[in-house]
Design a protein around this motif. Structure first.
Motif, mmCIF file in Angstrom:
data_model
loop_
_atom_site.group_PDB
_atom_site.id
_atom_site.type_symbol
_atom_site.label_atom_id
_atom_site.label_comp_id
_atom_site.label_asym_id
_atom_site.label_seq_id
_atom_site.Cartn_x
_atom_site.Cartn_y
_atom_site.Cartn_z
ATOM 1 N N ASN A 22 -9.425 -5.931 0.195
ATOM 2 C CA ASN A 22 -10.261 -4.635 0.625
ATOM 3 C C ASN A 22 -9.319 -3.648 1.323
ATOM 4 O O ASN A 22 -9.284 -2.384 1.050
ATOM 5 C CB ASN A 22 -11.456 -4.815 1.528
ATOM 6 N N TYR A 25 -6.867 -2.405 -1.028
ATOM 7 C CA TYR A 25 -7.648 -1.412 -2.071
ATOM 8 C C TYR A 25 -7.405 0.009 -1.186
ATOM 9 O O TYR A 25 -7.418 0.988 -1.797
ATOM 10 C CB TYR A 25 -8.933 -1.933 -2.221
ATOM 11 N N ASN A 29 -5.502 3.388 -2.469
ATOM 12 C CA ASN A 29 -6.441 4.617 -2.531
ATOM 13 C C ASN A 29 -6.183 5.701 -1.643
ATOM 14 O O ASN A 29 -6.979 6.637 -1.613
ATOM 15 C CB ASN A 29 -7.912 4.314 -2.599
ATOM 16 N N VAL A 38 -7.154 3.249 -8.974
ATOM 17 C CA VAL A 38 -6.954 1.904 -8.646
ATOM 18 C C VAL A 38 -8.311 1.224 -9.176
ATOM 19 O O VAL A 38 -9.300 1.683 -8.771
ATOM 20 C CB VAL A 38 -6.837 1.717 -6.863
ATOM 21 N N MET A 40 -9.919 -2.657 -8.914
ATOM 22 C CA MET A 40 -10.020 -4.010 -8.098
ATOM 23 C C MET A 40 -11.019 -4.856 -8.796
ATOM 24 O O MET A 40 -12.081 -4.476 -8.954
ATOM 25 C CB MET A 40 -10.230 -3.869 -6.593
ATOM 26 N N GLY A 143 -0.727 -1.990 -0.279
ATOM 27 C CA GLY A 143 -1.461 -1.360 -1.378
ATOM 28 C C GLY A 143 -0.912 0.271 -1.469
ATOM 29 O O GLY A 143 -0.555 0.737 -2.404
#
Length: 155
Positions: A22, A25, A29, A38, A40, A143
């Motif tokens: 998370n 991600y 983003n 993106v 997931m 990320g």
């Protein structure tokens, strides 16, 4: 402006790797990344077409018995031959939730990734034990960094 796809594939049994995913991600983003989309998926959900359509990859796994999770191994087993010759060198990095030191899981991913071909472009994030706020920051930065590299056509 062409949209580039960043794929996050992870497995989590206890929820630790899910929480790290998370954070990855969230970083990927970031609003500053204008050309990155993106996706997931869990290792069970992701398949060959996801890899074919990707411009970058982030892999997250718990360390199980000093190795990657069975679900992550299954993802590799289900996609390797199916994408052979269909993908170019795909930039990737890894995040690992470890109970030991994560070295066996990291070694396994690197060895498998060489065959795809994936190219490691960021240092992995290995979290030993329960994730701390700093670990979530490192995952978010991971990320963001991979997303920014794809956004800027560096990878």
């Amino acid at each position: 402006m062409a949209i580039k796809n960043l794929l996050i594939v992870y497995h989590s049994k206890t929820g630790k790797t899910q929480r790290l995913a998370n954070a990855v991600y969230e970083g990927a983003n970031d609003q500053s990344l204008e050309t990155v989309s993106v996706t997931m998926k869990t290792a069970a959900e992701a398949g060959p077409q996801d890899l074919v359509e990707s411009d970058g990859l982030l892999l997250g796994t718990p360390e199980n018995f000093g190795y990657i999770s069975g679900a992550m191994k299954d993802f590799f087993d289900r996609t390797f031959y199916e994408v052979e010759g269909k993908i170019q060198s795909l930039p990737y990095s890894t995040f690992i939730s470890a109970g030991n030191d994560g070295s066996g899981a990291l070694r396994a991913i690197r060895r498998i990734a060489n065959g795809y071909p994936f190219q490691e472009v960021q240092e992995p994030v290995v979290v030993v034990g329960d994730p701390t706020p700093d670990d979530f920051i490192r995952c978010k930065e991971l990320g963001l960094a991979l997303g920014a590299g794809i956004d800027a056509d560096i990878f």
